[in-house]
Scaffold this motif. Structure first.
Motif, mmCIF file in Angstrom:
data_model
loop_
_atom_site.group_PDB
_atom_site.id
_atom_site.type_symbol
_atom_site.label_atom_id
_atom_site.label_comp_id
_atom_site.label_asym_id
_atom_site.label_seq_id
_atom_site.Cartn_x
_atom_site.Cartn_y
_atom_site.Cartn_z
ATOM 1 N N GLU A 161 16.179 6.823 -3.983
ATOM 2 C CA GLU A 161 17.068 5.877 -4.645
ATOM 3 C C GLU A 161 16.924 4.559 -3.907
ATOM 4 N N ARG A 162 16.482 3.519 -4.615
ATOM 5 C CA ARG A 162 16.249 2.231 -3.983
ATOM 6 C C ARG A 162 17.438 1.314 -4.256
ATOM 7 N N GLY A 163 18.003 0.755 -3.173
ATOM 8 C CA GLY A 163 19.127 -0.164 -3.351
ATOM 9 C C GLY A 163 19.495 -0.812 -2.041
ATOM 10 N N GLY A 164 19.703 -2.116 -2.059
ATOM 11 C CA GLY A 164 20.077 -2.823 -0.841
ATOM 12 C C GLY A 164 18.942 -2.821 0.164
ATOM 13 N N ASN A 165 19.314 -2.786 1.437
ATOM 14 C CA ASN A 165 18.316 -2.835 2.493
ATOM 15 C C ASN A 165 17.752 -1.462 2.836
ATOM 16 N N GLU A 166 18.375 -0.399 2.348
ATOM 17 C CA GLU A 166 17.925 0.937 2.691
ATOM 18 C C GLU A 166 17.657 1.742 1.428
ATOM 19 N N VAL A 167 16.888 2.803 1.604
ATOM 20 C CA VAL A 167 16.656 3.739 0.506
ATOM 21 C C VAL A 167 17.233 5.086 0.913
ATOM 22 N N SER A 168 17.636 5.865 -0.060
ATOM 23 C CA SER A 168 18.142 7.209 0.216
ATOM 24 C C SER A 168 17.262 8.219 -0.504
ATOM 25 N N VAL A 169 17.168 9.401 0.068
ATOM 26 C CA VAL A 169 16.328 10.456 -0.505
ATOM 27 C C VAL A 169 17.146 11.224 -1.540
ATOM 28 N N THR A 170 16.567 11.450 -2.698
ATOM 29 C CA THR A 170 17.254 12.232 -3.724
ATOM 30 C C THR A 170 17.336 13.690 -3.273
ATOM 31 N N ALA A 171 18.194 14.469 -3.930
ATOM 32 C CA ALA A 171 18.358 15.878 -3.561
ATOM 33 C C ALA A 171 17.030 16.635 -3.682
ATOM 34 N N LEU A 172 16.323 16.399 -4.796
ATOM 35 C CA LEU A 172 15.031 17.043 -4.973
ATOM 36 C C LEU A 172 14.009 16.492 -3.993
ATOM 37 N N GLY A 173 14.140 15.202 -3.729
ATOM 38 C CA GLY A 173 13.240 14.565 -2.766
ATOM 39 C C GLY A 173 13.351 15.187 -1.385
ATOM 40 N N LEU B 182 11.298 18.250 -1.229
ATOM 41 C CA LEU B 182 9.876 17.929 -1.194
ATOM 42 C C LEU B 182 9.461 17.357 0.162
ATOM 43 N N VAL B 183 10.352 16.604 0.802
ATOM 44 C CA VAL B 183 10.057 16.077 2.141
ATOM 45 C C VAL B 183 9.895 17.224 3.132
ATOM 46 N N ARG B 184 10.807 18.204 3.056
ATOM 47 C CA ARG B 184 10.693 19.368 3.947
ATOM 48 C C ARG B 184 9.376 20.100 3.734
ATOM 49 N N GLN B 185 8.993 20.251 2.463
ATOM 50 C CA GLN B 185 7.736 20.925 2.176
ATOM 51 C C GLN B 185 6.546 20.099 2.645
ATOM 52 N N ALA B 186 6.652 18.768 2.504
ATOM 53 C CA ALA B 186 5.576 17.889 2.985
ATOM 54 C C ALA B 186 5.397 18.035 4.490
ATOM 55 N N GLN B 187 6.513 18.176 5.229
ATOM 56 C CA GLN B 187 6.425 18.365 6.675
ATOM 57 C C GLN B 187 5.688 19.653 7.021
ATOM 58 N N THR C 98 0.840 -1.209 0.000
ATOM 59 C CA THR C 98 0.000 0.000 0.000
ATOM 60 C C THR C 98 0.866 1.247 0.000
ATOM 61 N N LEU C 99 1.870 1.260 0.868
ATOM 62 C CA LEU C 99 2.756 2.420 0.954
ATOM 63 C C LEU C 99 3.559 2.593 -0.325
ATOM 64 N N SER C 100 4.094 1.491 -0.864
ATOM 65 C CA SER C 100 4.908 1.570 -2.077
ATOM 66 C C SER C 100 4.114 2.105 -3.263
ATOM 67 N N VAL C 101 2.868 1.657 -3.389
ATOM 68 C CA VAL C 101 2.012 2.130 -4.479
ATOM 69 C C VAL C 101 1.761 3.624 -4.336
ATOM 70 N N ALA C 102 1.529 4.074 -3.094
ATOM 71 C CA ALA C 102 1.258 5.493 -2.862
ATOM 72 C C ALA C 102 2.476 6.342 -3.219
ATOM 73 N N ILE C 103 3.677 5.877 -2.859
ATOM 74 C CA ILE C 103 4.900 6.629 -3.171
ATOM 75 C C ILE C 103 5.111 6.668 -4.686
ATOM 76 N N LYS C 104 4.870 5.542 -5.363
ATOM 77 C CA LYS C 104 5.023 5.492 -6.818
ATOM 78 C C LYS C 104 4.040 6.463 -7.485
ATOM 79 N N LYS C 105 2.812 6.490 -6.978
ATOM 80 C CA LYS C 105 1.795 7.399 -7.525
ATOM 81 C C LYS C 105 2.229 8.860 -7.337
ATOM 82 N N LEU C 106 2.815 9.150 -6.179
ATOM 83 C CA LEU C 106 3.269 10.510 -5.898
ATOM 84 C C LEU C 106 4.419 10.898 -6.832
ATOM 85 N N GLU C 107 5.335 9.952 -7.061
ATOM 86 C CA GLU C 107 6.450 10.223 -7.971
ATOM 87 C C GLU C 107 5.938 10.484 -9.388
ATOM 88 N N GLU C 108 4.953 9.711 -9.803
ATOM 89 C CA GLU C 108 4.397 9.897 -11.148
ATOM 90 C C GLU C 108 3.672 11.236 -11.259
#
Length: 306
Positions: free
Chosen positions: A49-61, A64-69, A31-41
């Motif tokens: 950036e998805r890789g390994g066991n963790e994800v990292s936030v892109t510079a633009l991301g 957007l996270v700060r604005q979302a807060q 559910t969460l993954s679909v919502a994030i994908k929809k938001l990205e689209e």
């Protein structure tokens, strides 16, 4: 986009992991993954950036996270304004407390809040100062009870009380015949300290700076042990493993196996304060909480009524 999607965005950025973020949001990972994908689209950007066991936030991301807060905080503010129309104290208050204050203040404080403002339940979080400051910044907490000093983060502060420090020794210790001790004398003893991350450890090191310079074979405190909590350290002292320094409220009032000494002047102490974001608008809730603290029995501390 929806507020729910923005909450998911902030959660993934905080947890750096989709599974943990889904858990924190009480939804399934798909559910969460679909919502994030929809938001990205919808935004036409890559947020993570998805890789390994963790994800990292892109510079633009990150922007957007700060604005979302900000958006989430403003949405919460709208709900609070609506509640304040009928009762300015209605709704829970999310309070953080550091580990060396929580066990000794919270039981009395919760009773006072229930008696005074039952419509304002406390949602409690104990943690280290650094973590609580981060949670205040991100809006996960409304306010926190901390001990100064801590990094200036632009928070609003209300002083609560000054808490002196006491020295605690085993009942059979040579110092147990004394009532007063100087900080200088501590360097000849085995000192038990809290581990790294506890601000009270730093307060003790200010009292006894010889330990900060301690090295094998050097003069100063003979040796030290580290405990995970003040309660653990008190048991270690009672077992004869050394002595310790405690804040006044954590000092046992009746303990035949321990002896408490006062510091000679100037007596070291810490100032305990209530901190909150300047953008937090439930002023009545902050005032009610501070009044509840002042109504608690706080033996040995000096309340600050300013």
């Amino acid at each position: 986009m929806t507020l729910t999607e923005l909450r998911y965005l902030v959660a993934v950025a905080r947890e750096r992991h989709f599974g943990r973020a889904a858990e924190a949001c009480h939804v399934s990972q798909p559910t969460l993954s679909v919502a994030i994908k929809k938001l990205e689209e919808e935004l036409d950007v890559k947020l993570f950036e998805r890789g390994g066991n963790e994800v990292s936030v892109t510079a633009l991301g990150q922007e957007l996270v700060r604005q979302a807060q900000v958006v989430l905080e403003q949405a919460a503010l709208m709900r609070e304004i609506a509640k304040r129309g009928s009762d300015p104290l209605a709704g829970p208050l999310r309070l953080g407390v550091i580990y060396t204050i929580g066990p000794y203040l919270l039981p009395a404080l919760v009773r006072q809040v229930i008696a005074r403002t039952p419509q304002m339940p406390l949602l409690l979080q104990e943690n280290f100062t650094v973590k609580l400051l981060e949670m205040l910044r991100t809006g996960e907490l409304d306010c926190a009870i901390l001990a100064e000093p801590f990094p200036d983060t632009g928070l609003a502060l209300a002083p609560l009380y000054d808490e002196p420090f006491r020295v605690v020794v085993p009942a059979g210790h040579a110092l147990a015949a004394r009532q007063v001790i100087s900080a200088e004398e501590l360097k000849r003893e085995t000192l038990l300290l809290l581990g790294n991350g506890h601000c009270f450890r730093d307060h003790v090191l200010e009292v006894c700076p010889e330990f900060a310079r301690f090295a094998s074979g050097a003069e100063g405190i003979q040796k030290s042990f580290e405990g995970s909590s003040l309660e653990t350290i008190k048991h270690m002292v009672a077992s004869g493993l050394g002595i310790t320094v405690l804040p006044e409220l954590s000092v046992p009032r009746e303990a035949s196996h321990l002896h408490m000494l006062n510091f000679s002047a100037p007596v070291p102490s810490r100032r305990v304060v209530l901190a909150w974001r300047r953008s937090f608008t439930r002023y009545e809730a902050i005032a009610a909480l501070r009044n509840a603290v002042m109504a608690c029995e706080l033996p040995g501390v000096q309340r600050i009524n300013a």
